[in-house]
Design an enzyme around this catalytic site. Structure first.
Site, PDB file in Angstrom:
ATOM      1  N   ARG A 170     -15.685   5.317   5.009  1.00  0.00           N
ATOM      2  CA  ARG A 170     -14.439   4.320   5.227  1.00  0.00           C
ATOM      3  C   ARG A 170     -14.597   2.819   4.916  1.00  0.00           C
ATOM      4  O   ARG A 170     -13.819   2.081   5.777  1.00  0.00           O
ATOM      5  CB  ARG A 170     -13.566   4.602   6.618  1.00  0.00           C
ATOM      6  CG  ARG A 170     -13.047   5.999   6.736  1.00  0.00           C
ATOM      7  CD  ARG A 170     -12.094   6.378   5.757  1.00  0.00           C
ATOM      8  NE  ARG A 170     -11.785   7.833   5.896  1.00  0.00           N
ATOM      9  CZ  ARG A 170     -12.237   8.761   5.253  1.00  0.00           C
ATOM     10  NH1 ARG A 170     -12.922   8.288   4.313  1.00  0.00           N
ATOM     11  NH2 ARG A 170     -12.062   9.962   5.623  1.00  0.00           N
TER      12      ARG A 170
ATOM     13  N   SER B  38      -5.207   7.472  11.043  1.00  0.00           N
ATOM     14  CA  SER B  38      -6.264   7.519  12.214  1.00  0.00           C
ATOM     15  C   SER B  38      -6.685   6.083  12.758  1.00  0.00           C
ATOM     16  O   SER B  38      -6.928   5.264  11.668  1.00  0.00           O
ATOM     17  CB  SER B  38      -7.749   8.099  11.530  1.00  0.00           C
ATOM     18  OG  SER B  38      -7.443   9.284  11.278  1.00  0.00           O
TER      19      SER B  38
ATOM     20  N   GLU C 103     -11.032   2.097  12.814  1.00  0.00           N
ATOM     21  CA  GLU C 103     -10.933   2.518  11.159  1.00  0.00           C
ATOM     22  C   GLU C 103      -9.911   1.560  10.791  1.00  0.00           C
ATOM     23  O   GLU C 103      -9.861   1.129   9.512  1.00  0.00           O
ATOM     24  CB  GLU C 103     -10.424   3.982  11.280  1.00  0.00           C
ATOM     25  CG  GLU C 103     -10.265   4.441   9.570  1.00  0.00           C
ATOM     26  CD  GLU C 103      -9.920   5.668   9.125  1.00  0.00           C
ATOM     27  OE1 GLU C 103     -10.822   6.462  10.289  1.00  0.00           O
ATOM     28  OE2 GLU C 103      -9.433   6.101   8.346  1.00  0.00           O
TER      29      GLU C 103
HETATM   30  C1  LIG Z   1       0.179   9.056   8.321  1.00  0.00           C
HETATM   31  C2  LIG Z   1      -1.155   8.289   7.417  1.00  0.00           C
HETATM   32  C3  LIG Z   1      -2.369   9.233   7.175  1.00  0.00           C
HETATM   33  C4  LIG Z   1      -3.230   8.554   6.773  1.00  0.00           C
HETATM   34  N1  LIG Z   1      -4.376   9.657   6.264  1.00  0.00           N
HETATM   35  C5  LIG Z   1      -5.494   8.962   5.863  1.00  0.00           C
HETATM   36  C6  LIG Z   1      -6.510   9.909   5.351  1.00  0.00           C
HETATM   37  O1  LIG Z   1      -6.507  11.108   5.531  1.00  0.00           O
HETATM   38  N2  LIG Z   1      -7.540   9.216   5.067  1.00  0.00           N
HETATM   39  C7  LIG Z   1      -7.826   7.878   4.813  1.00  0.00           C
HETATM   40  O2  LIG Z   1      -8.806   7.476   4.355  1.00  0.00           O
HETATM   41  N3  LIG Z   1      -6.878   6.998   5.203  1.00  0.00           N
HETATM   42  C8  LIG Z   1      -5.815   7.581   5.789  1.00  0.00           C
HETATM   43  N4  LIG Z   1      -4.539   6.660   5.892  1.00  0.00           N
HETATM   44  C9  LIG Z   1      -4.845   5.393   5.974  1.00  0.00           C
HETATM   45  C10 LIG Z   1      -4.281   4.574   4.655  1.00  0.00           C
HETATM   46  O3  LIG Z   1      -3.344   5.413   4.214  1.00  0.00           O
HETATM   47  C11 LIG Z   1      -5.649   4.670   3.516  1.00  0.00           C
HETATM   48  O4  LIG Z   1      -6.635   3.983   4.126  1.00  0.00           O
HETATM   49  C12 LIG Z   1      -4.884   4.026   2.337  1.00  0.00           C
HETATM   50  O5  LIG Z   1      -5.922   4.107   1.417  1.00  0.00           O
HETATM   51  C13 LIG Z   1      -4.731   2.438   2.505  1.00  0.00           C
HETATM   52  O6  LIG Z   1      -4.190   1.842   1.441  1.00  0.00           O
HETATM   53  P1  LIG Z   1      -3.022   0.745   1.424  1.00  0.00           P
HETATM   54  O7  LIG Z   1      -2.612   0.494   0.132  1.00  0.00           O
HETATM   55  O8  LIG Z   1      -2.204   1.095   2.440  1.00  0.00           O
HETATM   56  O9  LIG Z   1      -3.962  -0.545   1.908  1.00  0.00           O
HETATM   57  P2  LIG Z   1      -3.707  -1.562   3.154  1.00  0.00           P
HETATM   58  O10 LIG Z   1      -3.795  -0.787   4.600  1.00  0.00           O
HETATM   59  O11 LIG Z   1      -2.619  -2.276   2.736  1.00  0.00           O
HETATM   60  O12 LIG Z   1      -4.901  -2.430   3.050  1.00  0.00           O
HETATM   61  C14 LIG Z   1      -6.255  -2.006   3.418  1.00  0.00           C
HETATM   62  C15 LIG Z   1      -7.223  -3.003   3.099  1.00  0.00           C
HETATM   63  O13 LIG Z   1      -7.441  -3.077   1.734  1.00  0.00           O
HETATM   64  C16 LIG Z   1      -7.208  -4.265   1.050  1.00  0.00           C
HETATM   65  N5  LIG Z   1      -6.563  -4.228  -0.116  1.00  0.00           N
HETATM   66  C17 LIG Z   1      -5.282  -3.468  -0.414  1.00  0.00           C
HETATM   67  N6  LIG Z   1      -5.231  -3.292  -1.991  1.00  0.00           N
HETATM   68  C18 LIG Z   1      -6.318  -4.157  -2.238  1.00  0.00           C
HETATM   69  C19 LIG Z   1      -6.560  -4.381  -3.639  1.00  0.00           C
HETATM   70  N7  LIG Z   1      -5.782  -4.009  -4.725  1.00  0.00           N
HETATM   71  N8  LIG Z   1      -7.580  -5.433  -3.870  1.00  0.00           N
HETATM   72  C20 LIG Z   1      -8.197  -5.636  -2.782  1.00  0.00           C
HETATM   73  N9  LIG Z   1      -8.184  -5.272  -1.493  1.00  0.00           N
HETATM   74  C21 LIG Z   1      -7.311  -4.770  -1.022  1.00  0.00           C
HETATM   75  C22 LIG Z   1      -6.344  -4.940   2.063  1.00  0.00           C
HETATM   76  O14 LIG Z   1      -6.269  -6.398   1.959  1.00  0.00           O
HETATM   77  C23 LIG Z   1      -6.781  -4.607   3.589  1.00  0.00           C
HETATM   78  O15 LIG Z   1      -7.851  -5.256   3.677  1.00  0.00           O
HETATM   79  C24 LIG Z   1      -3.433   7.229   6.719  1.00  0.00           C
HETATM   80  C25 LIG Z   1      -2.373   6.422   6.914  1.00  0.00           C
HETATM   81  C26 LIG Z   1      -1.426   6.865   7.380  1.00  0.00           C
HETATM   82  C27 LIG Z   1      -0.319   6.215   7.699  1.00  0.00           C
END
Ligand SMILES: Cc1cc2nc3c(=O)[nH]c(=O)nc-3n(C[C@H](O)[C@H](O)[C@H](O)COP(=O)(O)OP(=O)(O)OC[C@H]3O[C@@H](n4cnc5c(N)ncnc54)[C@H](O)[C@@H]3O)c2cc1C
Length: 239
Positions: free
Chosen positions: A108, A158, A228
């Site tokens: 992660r 998580s 996480e």
């Molecule tokens: C119900 C639920 C279930 C989930 N299950 C999982 C799972 O099974 N496995 C898992 O790994 N995660 C899980 N997640 C967490 C999350 O959905 C993932 O980690 C997802 O990949 C985050 O993407 P995001 O676009 O929402 O990023 P954000 O949460 O908006 O950002 C995360 C980080 O990445 C940076 N970022 C985002 N986009 C970019 C970009 N284009 N360039 C540079 N930096 C960037 C942001 O600035 C921040 O620092 C879950 C979340 C929820 C709500």
């Protein structure tokens, strides 16, 4: 991410770059996708095109950019195993193609997560030709597993990473914290590593619950749970 109640005094980008291009004839077949595309949508479109390997991502909310930065993963798959290259834009305006090795992926996390500032513009993700039915069956099994084990409602997924050889949710449960509430923030009675907003939870409420879980698990089991999720915003920097 948990944004502080005071908000963010910086530029925040809503990423709407969502182009997706499948290359089924390439060796290996891949999808080139802009970083604002929804991760689950990419997995489902790949399935329709008879391209598998990305089934694990079907239930992951958020964008490809977030998944690339955070090494998202589930059901035995993760970005570190499937990414071929990512197109990166640095703060000085320079664009680079980063190989998966250059991302320095760990559980992660990635080089980009440790040194924020650069932006993922697009990613090339490896796929495998497979019968559509087989891909859909696998994806449905994964989604069904999520429905059985994860609570519905407003959560961030998580909260803590799983420590080596154990599960954060199991430890929080064993510490007697399932169902505990601070304000409208609740440790899910279904899954100890999911915290829910039951109405008007503040970021402070969530943070207090995180600290309670961390302290209780450490005192009982000597294991320091690592976040996480990421703290963002004013007053949250010491996280
Ligand atoms: C119900 C639920 C279930 C989930 N299950 C999982 C799972 O099974 N496995 C898992 O790994 N995660 C899980 N997640 C967490 C999350 O959905 C993932 O980690 C997802 O990949 C985050 O993407 P995001 O676009 O929402 O990023 P954000 O949460 O908006 O950002 C995360 C980080 O990445 C940076 N970022 C985002 N986009 C970019 C970009 N284009 N360039 C540079 N930096 C960037 C942001 O600035 C921040 O620092 C879950 C979340 C929820 C709500």
């Amino acid at each position: 991410v948990l944004v502080s109640d005071e908000g963010i005094q910086q530029v925040v980008i809503i990423n709407r770059a969502r182009k997706i291009r499948f290359e089924p004839e390439a060796a290996p077949p891949f999808v080139w996708v802009e970083s604002g595309a929804n991760t689950g949508v990419v997995a489902r479109l790949a399935a329709t095109a008879g391209l598998g390997g990305f089934e694990w991502a079907a239930g992951i909310p958020g964008t490809i950019g977030g998944a690339v930065v955070g090494n998202a993963g589930a059901h035995g798959g993760d970005m570190a195993s499937d990414l071929i290259v990512a197109e990166i834009l640095h703060p000085d305006g320079k664009r680079e193609i980063w190989s998966v090795e250059k991302m320095e992926y760990t559980y992660r996390s990635s080089r980009l997560k440790k040194q924020p500032g650069s932006i993922v513009l697009a990613a090339r993700i490896r796929l495998q030709p497979k019968p559509v039915k087989m891909i859909e069956e696998t994806m449905n099994q994964f989604l069904e597993h999520r429905r059985r084990t994860q609570p519905p409602g407003a959560s961030m997924g998580s909260m803590f990473k799983n420590p080596a050889g154990d599960y954060a949710g199991r430890l929080i449960d064993a510490a007697g914290l399932k169902g505990v509430r601070i304000g409208d923030a609740e440790i899910s009675p279904v899954h100890g590593n999911f915290f829910l907003n039951r109405g008007h939870a503040t970021a402070r409420n969530i943070r207090q619950l995180l600290e309670l879980a961390q302290k209780s698990v450490f005192e009982k089991y000597g294991i320091l749970l690592e976040l996480e999720i990421e703290y963002l915003g004013e007053g949250n920097r010491d996280g």
